[in-house]
Design an enzyme around this catalytic site. Structure first.
Site, short mmCIF file in Angstrom:
data_model
loop_
_atom_site.label_atom_id
_atom_site.label_comp_id
_atom_site.label_asym_id
_atom_site.label_seq_id
_atom_site.Cartn_x
_atom_site.Cartn_y
_atom_site.Cartn_z
N HIS A 41 73.38 35.73 78.18
CA HIS A 41 72.44 34.48 78.17
C HIS A 41 71.49 34.64 77.26
O HIS A 41 70.95 33.49 76.88
CB HIS A 41 71.98 34.15 79.54
CG HIS A 41 72.89 33.85 80.44
ND1 HIS A 41 72.97 32.37 81.20
CD2 HIS A 41 73.68 34.38 81.27
CE1 HIS A 41 73.65 32.40 81.94
NE2 HIS A 41 74.31 33.41 82.16
N ASP A 89 77.71 38.63 82.41
CA ASP A 89 76.54 38.32 81.65
C ASP A 89 75.91 39.55 80.64
O ASP A 89 74.90 40.15 81.05
CB ASP A 89 75.30 37.68 82.42
CG ASP A 89 73.94 37.22 81.42
OD1 ASP A 89 73.10 37.13 81.92
OD2 ASP A 89 74.29 36.97 80.38
N SER A 183 65.32 39.66 80.47
CA SER A 183 66.76 39.51 80.59
C SER A 183 67.28 40.64 79.43
O SER A 183 66.68 40.74 78.53
CB SER A 183 67.09 38.15 80.13
OG SER A 183 66.79 37.36 81.28
#
Ligand SMILES: NCc1cccc(Nc2n[nH]c3ncnc(Nc4cccc(O)c4)c23)c1
Length: 232
Positions: A41, A89, A183
């Protein structure tokens, strides 16, 4: 990182900052001399630009002897990753050259046994992500300890409502949590990387939305095959 504290400088020598035009975008960590693992992402809204990877840093802005910015030869998102959900992801980044390993730059082993981390295990997550709800960005690496919560609790209707697959895991998000910019960083349990931070619902610090991580063990074969195929 919300509710955490400044990390002890260089005690997490595996941490990477993925940057665009000198700006921190996402976390990541060194899994081999020439390879960083992060989240797919992180490439959204980058308009196809290639990251640069900062290794050996504590401060993003101050000069530090072992800090070094590496160019990226290849960015390989997991083929199953997509913008509509958190599945697969993961992002592998091949550095233009092998990282120079030292006290401040070190590879972090990842879990290769595909078995859930027990609920209540206290793990650690670090990053240069936002440290307040107003979105304040830190100059230095922050860290926070978080207990793992079971998939059943995380999948409860009032939490992530059955979207957490067996390739994901969760930690409690009451007050202390991951947030924007974290992230791609590793969830480290007993010195081993068990998961990679994924934004999920993007909510931070709300106990009703536990933090979600992509478990690494289920992807061992993909990671090894990508590194082997691009070797040399
Ligand atoms: N805790 C899960 C988690 C892990 C990693 C990233 C994220 N959040 C986010 N990832 N990307 C984002 N773009 C914009 N806003 C975001 N969250 C946000 C920002 C300020 C205040 C607040 O309450 C939430 C995020 C959330």
């Amino acid at each position: 990182i919300l509710g955490g504290s400044e990390a002890k400088p260089h005690l997490k020598p595996y941490m990477a900052s993925l940057q665009l035009d000198g700006q921190h975008v996402c976390g990541g960590f060194l899994i081999a001399e020439q390879w960083v693992l992060s989240a797919a992402h992180c490439t959204e809204e980058t308009d196809g630009k290639v990251f640069q990877v900062l290794l050996g840093a504590h401060s993003l802005t101050e000069p530090e002897p072992h800090k070094r910015l590496y160019r990226v030869r290849a960015q390989i998102p997991h083929p199953g990753s997509n913008i509509h959900n958190n599945k697969d992801d993961l992002l592998l980044l091949q550095l233009e050259e092998k990282a120079e390993l030292n006290e401040h730059v070190r590879v972090l082993p990842f879990q290769r046994e595909d078995r859930d981390v027990a609920a209540d295990t206290v793990c650690e997550v670090a990053g240069w992500g936002t440290i307040s709800h107003s979105g304040r960005r830190p100059n230095v690496l922050y860290q926070v300890e978080r207990p793992v919560i079971s998939r059943d609790v995380c999948n409860h209707r009032t939490r992530h409502d059955h979207t957490i697959t067996e390739k994901m895991m969760c930690t409690d998000s009451r007050r202390k949590d991951t947030c924007k910019g974290d992230s791609g960083g590793p969830l480290v349990c007993n010195g081993v990387a068990e998961g990679v931070v994924t934004a999920g619902s993007r909510v931070c610090g709300n106990y009703k939305k536990p933090a979600i991580y992509t478990r690494i063990a289920p992807y061992m074969a993909w990671i090894d095959s990508v590194m082997a195929s691009a070797a040399g």
